[in-house]
Design a protein around this motif. Structure first.
Motif, short mmCIF file in Angstrom:
data_model
loop_
_atom_site.label_atom_id
_atom_site.label_comp_id
_atom_site.label_asym_id
_atom_site.label_seq_id
_atom_site.Cartn_x
_atom_site.Cartn_y
_atom_site.Cartn_z
N ASN A 13 52.55 65.60 71.35
CA ASN A 13 53.65 64.66 71.17
C ASN A 13 54.65 65.17 70.16
N CYS A 14 54.16 65.60 68.97
CA CYS A 14 55.11 65.97 67.93
C CYS A 14 55.01 67.43 67.54
N GLY A 15 53.99 68.15 68.02
CA GLY A 15 53.86 69.56 67.66
C GLY A 15 53.08 69.78 66.38
N GLY A 16 52.56 68.71 65.77
CA GLY A 16 51.75 68.85 64.56
C GLY A 16 50.50 69.67 64.84
N GLN A 17 50.01 70.43 63.83
CA GLN A 17 48.87 71.31 64.07
C GLN A 17 47.68 70.92 63.20
N SER A 18 46.51 71.23 63.71
CA SER A 18 45.31 70.96 62.95
C SER A 18 44.27 72.02 63.31
N TRP A 21 39.68 69.48 65.93
CA TRP A 21 40.13 68.44 66.86
C TRP A 21 40.04 67.09 66.16
N LEU A 22 41.06 66.29 66.30
CA LEU A 22 41.04 64.96 65.72
C LEU A 22 41.43 63.97 66.80
N GLY A 23 40.93 62.76 66.70
CA GLY A 23 41.27 61.74 67.71
C GLY A 23 42.70 61.28 67.57
N GLN A 24 43.22 61.33 66.35
CA GLN A 24 44.58 60.85 66.14
C GLN A 24 45.36 61.91 65.38
N CYS A 25 46.59 62.13 65.77
CA CYS A 25 47.42 63.13 65.08
C CYS A 25 47.79 62.59 63.71
N THR A 26 47.58 63.42 62.70
CA THR A 26 47.86 62.95 61.34
C THR A 26 49.37 62.90 61.06
N GLU A 27 50.16 63.58 61.89
CA GLU A 27 51.60 63.62 61.63
C GLU A 27 52.34 62.45 62.26
N CYS A 28 52.07 62.22 63.56
CA CYS A 28 52.85 61.17 64.23
C CYS A 28 52.02 59.95 64.57
N GLY A 29 50.69 60.03 64.35
CA GLY A 29 49.86 58.86 64.59
C GLY A 29 49.49 58.63 66.05
N GLU A 30 49.89 59.56 66.92
CA GLU A 30 49.58 59.40 68.35
C GLU A 30 48.07 59.64 68.57
N TRP A 31 47.46 58.83 69.44
CA TRP A 31 46.04 59.01 69.72
C TRP A 31 45.85 60.00 70.85
N ASN A 32 44.75 60.75 70.77
CA ASN A 32 44.34 61.62 71.86
C ASN A 32 45.39 62.61 72.31
#
Ligand code: TYD
Ligand code: MG
Length: 462
Positions: A13-18, A21-32
């Motif tokens: 969704n936003c291109g944030g990296q981790s 694997w996380l269930g929710q993106c820490t940058e934009c809050g999008e799930w999955n």
């Protein structure tokens, strides 16, 4: 020794990296939205770029005074409304992104532009990863494309695309769409964030080195299911988005970023059986279905880029059936609407707390300037009091928290547009009024506060 490629999880969704694997993106809050992608050191990618373009030099800083200036190297697309959104035409070496939901008209406008360009003698390379050459031919015939100069390449491999572009050196390149083109240097699927970024990066290099303008189209979906071109916005020079929904016949193209022109400039088109037709007078289009004898309808004058435009703001205030009153808006910021409702309650003593308020900007247009405040307030009061605003009245002005009406920019251009469309009375900020009445020959009421607005809004005898 080259580093082993490591995998990394990228939010689609936003291109944030981790790293994990996380269930929710820490940058934009999008799930999955996190997907595993193979990460390569950027040096490997850059060396790949060097072999493709073959034009990378060792970087050397240049004194400013020695940089050769470029004359305004713009050329027209042949479609005036489209030139306007681009900031006056196509700039050599620019990378332009055209985003929008599927089926809104991205391929159509690109093919129409290609048609205009080839008929004025330019050569255009149209790369399509979505449609076969037969499908393009069918659509092109519908749009009246004839003659040579347009070269079609149904291809999805980035290296082939670039080498063909290098060989042909056309005047304009169109890539439809970025989500279908992929580089085999990247191991993720076409359309993923890393692919989309890599392809855009390579096309940018090509555009800058060869001076060829490159247009790329990209789909966006509401839920971000396909890697959003949002992540491309920093890379490209110009970002154009299609607005409005598919259920309306007209389409609005808005520049949300432009290194070579004004942002927020819009082009208005109508989708017809033979493609997108430019609309020469958008205000007329947005007002054409306005009910003249209804309450809750106000005409506001907004600026879209450099162009004034009249829009109809509609409000419906009705008793709430549930405990909490609803505030729903379309085309105008919901929080701003709540704020304006609070100002009306406090400063005019109207009780809206028990009412639902629905607000709509007619025609699917999105407005986000404070100068539309007065239009929103006028529509809400008109619906609440069940009083009509005389149909030949137009308003603009920013409303402050104490109920004061603040001046806005470009008052004369706005007033002129309203006069041109036959409006006889304008309610505008007092500070914007000077000289306008004499200049335009229409009644201009300058207001300082919401009380002044109420005094003049429903008066038919002025
Ligand atoms: P298209 O340009 O294919 O959309 P995108 O590339 O953004 O996905 O637009 C397709 C829509 O436009 C489709 O619903 C049919 C309609 N259309 C017309 O109404 N008239 C035309 O002349 C053309 C070419 C398309
Ligand atoms: Mg398309």
């Amino acid at each position: 020794m080259a580093k082993q490629p490591a995998s990394i999880y990228v939010c689609q969704n936003c291109g944030g990296q981790s790293r994990k694997w996380l269930g929710q993106c820490t940058e934009c809050g999008e799930w999955n939205s996190l997907v595993e992608e193979i990460f390569r050191a950027s040096s490997q990618i850059r060396s790949a770029a060097a072999t493709v373009g073959g034009r990378l030099r060792a970087p050397e800083a240049i004194p400013f005074t020695e940089i050769e200036g470029q004359d305004d190297a713009r050329f027209s697309t042949g479609i005036e409304e489209f030139d306007r959104v681009l900031g006056g035409g196509i700039v050599a070496g620019s990378l332009v992104l055209i985003g929008g939901s599927p089926g809104i008209g991205k391929s159509t406008i690109m093919l129409q532009m290609a048609e205009k360009l080839v008929s004025s003698g330019s050569s255009v390379l149209y790369i399509s990863g979505e449609e076969s050459e037969q499908q393009i031919k069918m659509r092109g015939e519908r749009l009246g494309i004839s003659g040579g100069g347009l070269l079609v390449l149904p291809e999805t491999d980035l290296i082939s695309v670039l080498s063909e572009a290098e060989r042909l050196r056309p005047q304009v390149i169109i890539v439809d769409s970025i989500q279908t083109v992929a580089s085999d240097k990247i191991e993720s699927a076409p359309g993923s964030v890393s692919q989309v970024r890599e392809v855009a990066g390579q096309l940018m290099l090509f555009a800058k080195h060869s001076g060829t303008p490159v247009f790329i189209t990209g789909h966006i979906t509401k839920d971000g299911a396909i890697a959003g071109p949002k992540t491309l916005e920093h890379i490209v020079d110009t970002v154009l988005y299609f607005e409005g929904d598919r259920h309306h016949n007209h389409r609005i193209i808005r520049a949300t970023k432009n290194r070579f022109g004004t942002v927020n400039e819009i082009g208005v088109f109508e989708m017809t059986g033979s493609g997108l037709e430019p609309v020469s007078n958008p205000s007329e289009l947005f007002l054409q279905e306005r009910p003249k004898e209804a309450t809750g309808s106000a005409v506001a004058v907004c600026m879209e880029g450099t162009r004034p435009m009249l829009v109809e703001v509609q409000a419906l205030v009705s008793g709430s059936k549930f405990g909490t009153a609803r505030r729903m808006t379309q085309g105008f910021d919901q929080n701003r609407t709540s704020l304006l409702i609070a100002v009306i309650e406090k400063r005019l003593g109207l009780q809206l707390a028990g009412d639902d308020v629905f607000l709509n900007v007619a025609g699917g247009l999105e407005i986000d300037e404070p100068a539309a405040d007065l239009g929103v307030i006028a529509a809400i009061i008109s619906s609440f009091r069940n009083l009509q605003i005389p149909p030949e009245t137009a308003v603009f002005g920013e409303v402050g928290l104490t109920g004061e009406i603040r001046g806005v920019l470009q008052a004369e251009a706005r007033a002129r547009e309203a006069q041109t469309l036959g409006f006889k009375k304008l309610i505008i900020p007092e500070s914007n009024k000077k000289g306008l009445e004499r200049l335009l020959g229409v009644r201009v009421v300058g207001v300082r506060s919401l009380e002044d607005v109420i005094d003049h809004l429903f008066d038919r005898n002025e």
